[in-house]
Design a protein around this motif. Structure first.
Motif, mmCIF file in Angstrom:
data_model
loop_
_atom_site.group_PDB
_atom_site.id
_atom_site.type_symbol
_atom_site.label_atom_id
_atom_site.label_comp_id
_atom_site.label_asym_id
_atom_site.label_seq_id
_atom_site.Cartn_x
_atom_site.Cartn_y
_atom_site.Cartn_z
ATOM 1 N N SER B 151 50.761 38.050 43.391
ATOM 2 C CA SER B 151 49.726 38.802 42.675
ATOM 3 C C SER B 151 48.461 38.974 43.518
ATOM 4 O O SER B 151 47.515 39.620 43.082
ATOM 5 N N ALA B 315 46.534 42.760 41.883
ATOM 6 C CA ALA B 315 46.570 42.429 40.462
ATOM 7 C C ALA B 315 45.459 41.442 40.126
ATOM 8 O O ALA B 315 44.809 41.541 39.094
ATOM 9 N N LEU B 316 45.197 40.499 41.030
ATOM 10 C CA LEU B 316 44.220 39.458 40.710
ATOM 11 C C LEU B 316 42.781 39.921 40.881
ATOM 12 O O LEU B 316 41.930 39.648 40.029
ATOM 13 N N ILE B 317 42.494 40.589 41.985
ATOM 14 C CA ILE B 317 41.085 40.835 42.328
ATOM 15 C C ILE B 317 40.799 42.316 42.555
ATOM 16 O O ILE B 317 41.363 42.933 43.458
ATOM 17 N N LEU B 318 39.921 42.869 41.729
ATOM 18 C CA LEU B 318 39.487 44.243 41.939
ATOM 19 C C LEU B 318 38.273 44.254 42.874
ATOM 20 O O LEU B 318 37.515 43.303 42.919
ATOM 21 N N PRO B 319 38.094 45.365 43.608
ATOM 22 C CA PRO B 319 36.915 45.455 44.472
ATOM 23 C C PRO B 319 35.658 45.260 43.629
ATOM 24 O O PRO B 319 35.585 45.708 42.488
ATOM 25 N N GLU B 320 34.699 44.587 44.169
ATOM 26 C CA GLU B 320 33.411 44.350 43.517
ATOM 27 C C GLU B 320 33.465 43.389 42.339
ATOM 28 O O GLU B 320 32.480 43.214 41.632
ATOM 29 N N PHE B 321 34.618 42.766 42.110
ATOM 30 C CA PHE B 321 34.648 41.789 41.016
ATOM 31 C C PHE B 321 33.864 40.540 41.388
ATOM 32 O O PHE B 321 33.242 39.906 40.543
ATOM 33 N N ILE B 322 33.926 40.181 42.639
ATOM 34 C CA ILE B 322 33.377 38.873 43.046
ATOM 35 C C ILE B 322 32.709 38.987 44.406
ATOM 36 O O ILE B 322 33.162 39.738 45.265
#
Lengths: 407, 407
Positions: B151, B315-322
Motif C-alpha cells: 500500500s 493508497a497510504l499517503i496522498l501528496p501534501e498530507f504530511i
C-alpha cells in the motif's frame, strides 16, 4: 432476468413472485413507499394494504451513489457485501439482526423485517432518551461478531475462505480510507468548512504526532485482517427502542482491525455527549452517555475474553501449545492493543466528522452558528487528543477522564 | 482438454503444441528427464537432442504432495499462485526471475528457462563458495518485490485486486502456520527428533516470552497483509553463480507481513553460518556470511526507503498530507517494525528447522551424531534467542553480536 432497478411500480410484481414473501403478505394489495433518507441506496417500505402491520423493507443498490446521482458511480456490488454480512450476523447474533426474508446478489436487493417500533439511535440520543439495555446488547454484538470471524475462533482455511467473500469490497474500503483517514485532515474539495474555525483546526492538525498516528491507523485499517467488521458502525446504523437493539447497513463490511467497529461506536457516543453541551445541557444524560461508553468497552472486553477462554482450538492456538499463565499474558497484551486501536479509530471517526463530507446530525444541525462552532472545535480537540494519545491511554477510566477534560 | 498429469512420454507432444516453445527448440527430437528432487511437484528438464544448450524446465503440480504420494492430498492450484507470483517478479525484478516461456493455470504447469550455469545456493554455501554480488541482488529483489506490491506503492483498488489473486492460497499458508509456527514447538507426530536434545529443547521452549512471541508472530503472519511475499525464501529457493542470482519456487506466495521473506533468508544464512562450526571450520567464510546478513538487511532497508522517497502518491499517503519531517519519523518507525519482525520470523524459521519435518541439509546431513546434536542445539538457542528478543534488538550490529555470542 438480470439486474434491473426496482421502482414503486415494479416492486409489487417482483415481491409477489417470491413465494415466502407472497406468503408473508398473504394478499396481493400492497402499498409501496420510498424512504428518502438513504445516502447510498433505494429503500422502500412495502405494506399489506388492509393489514399494515405486515410490512417489509426492500433495499436495492443502484450503480451510483443515490444522494449524488449517476454522476457519482459506485458499484452496486456493495449490496453483495451487505447481504453476506447480514447473513453472518443473522447466524452469530440473530437477536440484533433484522430478519432477512429474501436476498439476491445479482439484483443487489435485500428484503427484510420492518422495524416499526424502533428508531435510529442517533435521533434517540439527540432527544435524550435512555437506552438501558444498549451497552449489554451492543457489547454482545461486538464481541460475538468480531471473535467468531477471527483467527481466534475459525480454523485457517475457514477464515481465508470467509475473507474471500469480502475481499472485493474495494470501493467502500476506499471511501473509508479517503473520508475517514485522509481528506478531512488536509485541504480537499469534499470538505465542508462552514465556520471560521479553520485556523484552529490547522493548528490542531499540525501537532507532532497527529498526522503520524493517522497514517499508522490508516495503515492498520488497510492491511490488518483481524475479523469481519460492520465497517460503518455509527449510531445511524443502529435501530433501538428501550428493549431492543438492531444493527443495520453493513455494506462497508470487510476484514479489518478489531478496534475499528468499537472505535466507530465510541466516536459517535462521544459526539452525542459533546452535542448536549449545546443542545439539552442535560448533565445527567451526558453522564449516562460517558458511563455507557465505559460499560460498552468493559463488557465487550469481558465477553470477548469469555468466548476466547471457551475456545479450545483455533487457527492461532492449538491445544497444549501454550501454558495457561503465558496464554493469559498473551491475551492481556492482545486485548490492550485492541483497546488502544479502538481509541485511535474513535479519534479519527470524531475528527473526520467536523470538516469531512459526512457530519453528524447532532452537531451539524445545530442552528446557532456560534454554538455549532464551539461544538465542532470541542469535537475536533477530542478527536485529535485521542489520536495523539491512543497508544498511551491505560484504561476506560483514563479515556473518560480525557473526554471530560476537553472543552 | 482439461488437467492431466504429464509424463516423460506425453510431455513432448504437449510442448510441441505450444508455438513459442516449438520455435525455441527448433527441432522435434527432444530428451526428457525428470528431476527427482522436488518435494511438492514434478519437474522435468527437456532438451533439444542435438543441441542440449536449448533446454527448458517444465514444472507441474499434482493434486498431492509429490514426496508423500497420493495419501497426502494437496490442491494442484498451488501452481496457480506460483505462476502469478512468477509473473509479478518477472515484471518487478526480471533480472532475478527465470524467464517464463509458458504457463497454464488449468494444467498447473509452467515452462521456464533452464538455469544450467547456476546451483542451489544452499549447496554453494555448504561448499564455502563466496557470492559477492548476492547481497546486492537479493536486497534489490526484496526491496522491489515488497515495496511495489504494498500500500506504499499501489493505489487502494489495485492493491485489493492484486490480493484477490492470492487470497485462495489457503493450503500453503496453513502449511506455514503449522510447520513454522506451531508443530516444531510442541509434541507432534510430524517432528523428527533424532538425538537426545529433547530435554534441552523443552527447557528453551518453556522460557517466559518464547511461546507468547511465537503466537504474536504467527498472528502477524495470519492477518497482516503488507505485501506479496515469496513465502518460502530459503537458500533452497535461490539459484546462484558468482555473477547472477535467481529466485524460484514461489508457490507459497500470498499477502503477508513485510518481515517474513527477509526473516526467512536471514534464518537460512544463520543456519549456514552455524553449520560451518561443524563442517569446514572456515572462520573467514563464517565471517563473510555474517557480514552478508548485515549488508543484505542494510541494503534492503536503504533500497526500500529510496523507492518510498521517490513515491509521490499511494493508497497510504496522498501528496501534501504530511510534512517531510513527520513523514521521515513515520518511515523510521515503520522500517524499525519491519526490522524487528524480520528478526522474529528469522527466529521461527531457524528454530522450526531443528525438530520440524523439514530440516536444513547443512545441519541435518551432518554425519557425526554428536556434531549434529551440537549444531542443532546451537541453532535452537539462536532461534529461541531471536524470538525472545525480536522487539528489543536495535540494529544489525546487535543482531550479528547476538548470533556470534551464542554457542
Amino acid at each position: 432476468m438480470g439486474y434491473h432497478i426496482l421502482t414503486t411500480q415494479t416492486i409489487k410484481e417482483f415481491l409477489l413472485n417470491i413465494p415466502n414473501i407472497k406468503a408473508f403478505f398473504d394478499d396481493e394489495n400492497l402499498t409501496v413507499d420510498e424512504i428518502g433518507d438513504g445516502n447510498l441506496n433505494f429503500v422502500f417500505i412495502v405494506k399489506n394494504q388492509k393489514d399494515p402491520q405486515k410490512a417489509l423493507i426492500v433495499k436495492q443498490a443502484v450503480p451510483y451513489l443515490r444522494i449524488a446521482g449517476e454522476s457519482f458511480p459506485l458499484s452496486k456490488e456493495r449490496m453483495t457485501f451487505e447481504i453476506r454480512a447480514l447473513q453472518s450476523s443473522e447466524k452469530l447474533v440473530p437477536e440484533y439482526t433484522p430478519k432477512i426474508y429474501y436476498s439476491d446478489e445479482e439484483m443487489s436487493v435485500v428484503v427484510m423485517e420492518f422495524l416499526s417500533e424502533h428508531i435510529i439511535m442517533r435521533k434517540g440520543l439527540i432527544d435524550c432518551i435512555y437506552y438501558d439495555n444498549f451497552s449489554d446488547h451492543i457489547s454482545t454484538f461486538l464481541a460475538h461478531t468480531l471473535f467468531h470471524t477471527s483467527s481466534l475462533h475459525l480454523d485457517s482455511s475457514q477464515k481465508r475462505l470467509f475473507m474471500d467473500k469480502f475481499n472485493s469490497n474495494r470501493e467502500l474500503c476506499k471511501l473509508t480510507e479517503d473520508f475517514v483517514f485522509t481528506f478531512p485532515y488536509m485541504e480537499h474539495e469534499t470538505n465542508e468548512i462552514e465556520d471560521n474555525s479553520q485556523q484552529e483546526a490547522k493548528a490542531l492538525f499540525s501537532q507532532t504526532s497527529f498526522r503520524k498516528n493517522v497514517l499508522k491507523l490508516k495503515y492498520s485499517f488497510m492491511t490488518q485482517s483481524d475479523a469481519l467488521l460492520h465497517g460503518d458502525l455509527h449510531t445511524g446504523s443502529i435501530m433501538v427502542n428501550k428493549k431492543e437493539t438492531y444493527v443495520i447497513d453493513p455494506e462497508f463490511a470487510f476484514f479489518g482491525p478489531f478496534g475499528f467497529d468499537v472505535g466507530a461506536l465510541i466516536a459517535n457516543l462521544i459526539s452525542a455527549y459533546i452535542s448536549h453541551f449545546y443542545r439539552s445541557k442535560d448533565e445527567a444524560y451526558q453522564k449516562w452517555i460517558l458511563q455507557m461508553i465505559k460499560e460498552i468497552y468493559q463488557q465487550f472486553e469481558m465477553k470477548f475474553l469469555q468466548l476466547w477462554d471457551a475456545q479450545k482450538e483455533s487457527a492461532l492456538i492449538l491445544p497444549e501449545f501454550i501454558d495457561e499463565a503465558t496464554l493469559a499474558e498473551f491475551k492481556k497484551e492482545f486485548m490492550h492493543k485492541i483497546f488502544q486501536e479502538s481509541i485511535g479509530f474513535a479519534g479519527c471517526k470524531i475528527a473526520r466528522r467536523v470538516f469531512g463530507i459526512a457530519g453528524v446530525e447532532e452537531i451539524r444541525a445545530l442552528e446557532d452558528k456560534s454554538k455549532k462552532k464551539e461544538a465542532n472545535l470541542r469535537a475536533l480537540r477530542t478527536g485529535v487528543t485521542l489520536i495523539e494519545n491512543y497508544e498511551n491511554i491505560a484504561n476506560t477510566d483514563q479515556l473518560i477522564a480525557i473526554i471530560k477534560e476537553i472543552s
